[in-house]
Design a protein around this motif. Structure first.
Motif, PDB file in Angstrom:
ATOM      1  N   GLU A 290       0.704  -1.286   0.112  1.00 21.52           N
ATOM      2  CA  GLU A 290       0.063   0.144  -0.188  1.00 21.52           C
ATOM      3  C   GLU A 290       0.947   1.415   0.006  1.00 21.52           C
ATOM      4  O   GLU A 290       0.346   2.200  -0.724  1.00 21.52           O
TER       5      GLU A 290
ATOM      6  N   LEU B  74       2.404   1.514  -3.296  1.00 22.45           N
ATOM      7  CA  LEU B  74       1.388   2.189  -4.359  1.00 22.45           C
ATOM      8  C   LEU B  74       1.188   3.512  -4.072  1.00 22.45           C
ATOM      9  O   LEU B  74       0.971   4.294  -5.150  1.00 22.45           O
TER      10      LEU B  74
ATOM     11  N   LEU C 188       1.541   6.621  -6.881  1.00 23.88           N
ATOM     12  CA  LEU C 188       0.518   7.356  -7.290  1.00 23.88           C
ATOM     13  C   LEU C 188       0.687   8.892  -7.014  1.00 23.88           C
ATOM     14  O   LEU C 188       0.529   9.705  -7.766  1.00 23.88           O
TER      15      LEU C 188
ATOM     16  N   GLN D 120      -3.185  -4.508 -14.148  1.00 16.58           N
ATOM     17  CA  GLN D 120      -2.882  -4.251 -12.729  1.00 16.58           C
ATOM     18  C   GLN D 120      -1.524  -5.241 -12.507  1.00 16.58           C
ATOM     19  O   GLN D 120      -0.895  -4.842 -11.554  1.00 16.58           O
TER      20      GLN D 120
ATOM     21  N   ASN E 159      -4.450  -5.228  -6.474  1.00 19.14           N
ATOM     22  CA  ASN E 159      -5.943  -4.969  -6.450  1.00 19.14           C
ATOM     23  C   ASN E 159      -6.532  -4.748  -5.164  1.00 19.14           C
ATOM     24  O   ASN E 159      -7.398  -3.911  -4.745  1.00 19.14           O
TER      25      ASN E 159
ATOM     26  N   LEU F 142      -5.529  -1.007  -3.943  1.00 20.55           N
ATOM     27  CA  LEU F 142      -6.087  -0.022  -4.566  1.00 20.55           C
ATOM     28  C   LEU F 142      -7.563   0.000  -4.094  1.00 20.55           C
ATOM     29  O   LEU F 142      -8.143   0.912  -3.662  1.00 20.55           O
TER      30      LEU F 142
ATOM     31  N   ARG G  71      -9.185   3.219  -2.189  1.00 15.01           N
ATOM     32  CA  ARG G  71     -10.793   3.636  -2.938  1.00 15.01           C
ATOM     33  C   ARG G  71     -11.351   3.501  -1.924  1.00 15.01           C
ATOM     34  O   ARG G  71     -12.418   4.499  -1.564  1.00 15.01           O
TER      35      ARG G  71
ATOM     36  N   VAL H  29     -10.961   5.060  -8.819  1.00 18.38           N
ATOM     37  CA  VAL H  29     -10.255   3.955  -9.722  1.00 18.38           C
ATOM     38  C   VAL H  29     -11.111   4.020 -11.196  1.00 18.38           C
ATOM     39  O   VAL H  29     -12.541   3.619 -10.784  1.00 18.38           O
TER      40      VAL H  29
ATOM     41  N   VAL I 132      -6.055   6.203 -12.246  1.00 20.76           N
ATOM     42  CA  VAL I 132      -6.414   6.396 -10.986  1.00 20.76           C
ATOM     43  C   VAL I 132      -6.362   8.048 -10.763  1.00 20.76           C
ATOM     44  O   VAL I 132      -5.395   8.512 -11.065  1.00 20.76           O
TER      45      VAL I 132
END
Length: 236
Positions: free
Chosen positions: A163, A166, A170, A188, A203, A206, A210, A217, A222
């Motif tokens: 996490e 990611l 982002l 993905q 997955n 994300l 979210r 997403v 994103v």
């Protein structure tokens, strides 16, 4: 110089080289000479621009389009290092050290590439003339920045949660994305390759971000909704 310049317009094509950060600031005569000394190539999506390990006899100057850089591990796993959009210069390290391309560069979209011979690029970097000084300084800054980011990426991959990786990715991509909308690098699974995790893990990460209202997403992108909170997730 009103309006945009097309890479297919020979009369003014040299101006596009001035949009490449590596060459920005060079005088017109230098840009014209580099344009004349380079060859143009148009690549459809999916075509390989340069393969890992092959001799880097040319510096690829990506004028239009986006490309991805990948490598293959000894076990056959494909790892995605990142993606770039033009205008930019690709794989400068390989051109400078002459040890072959560091990755396989594949067009994600139709691309226009100008290939500058390695000897012409090195001559420009080593030129003692004052107008070449910005190029030398830029090369040093780019290489230093790449080395620093690579070290940070290795540290994040080794110690950060999926996490956190990611979230950090982002935020980095959103910094230059319109409206905080980050295009996904393919599937993905490909994003997992980039982050060093599995598709299932991506997955789930994300879904958590979210669910907590930090991102939105879409099918191929994103959107970052809460950058400050996402930054806290990136920090673990």
């Amino acid at each position: 110089m009103g309006g945009s310049v097309s890479a297919d317009t020979p009369a003014a094509g040299w101006r596009l080289l001035g949009e490449v950060p590596l060459l920005a600031g060079l005088p017109e005569e230098r840009l014209r000479a580099l344009w004349a000394a380079s060859a143009q190539r148009t690549c459809p999506a999916g075509q390989v621009l340069a393969a890992a390990g092959e001799p880097a006899g040319y510096l690829p100057l990506l004028l239009r389009g986006s490309v991805a850089a990948t490598g293959t591990t000894a076990s056959g796993r494909v790892v995605r290092f990142g993606q770039w959009s033009g205008p930019c210069a690709l794989d400068k390290i390989a051109v400078i050290d002459g040890r072959g391309h560091t990755a396989t560069f594949t067009a994600l979209t139709p691309c226009t590439v100008r290939r500058l011979r390695r000897d012409r690029f090195l001559a420009l970097v080593e030129d003692p003339a004052p107008d070449a000084a910005p190029v030398r300084g830029h090369v040093l800054r780019v290489l230093a920045g790449q080395a620093r980011r690579q070290q940070e990426r290795f540290m994040a991959t080794a110690t950060g949660s999926a996490e956190a990786r990611l979230a950090a990715w982002l935020l980095e991509e959103a910094a230059t994305a319109a409206g905080g909308r980050v295009p996904l690098p393919g599937t993905q699974a490909e994003l997992g390759h980039l982050l060093g995790v599995t598709r299932v893990t991506v997955n789930r990460a994300l879904a958590r971000l979210r669910r907590d209202g930090l991102i939105e997403v879409g099918p191929r992108s994103v959107t970052v909704l809460a950058p400050e909170l996402l930054g806290r997730r990136a920090a673990g």
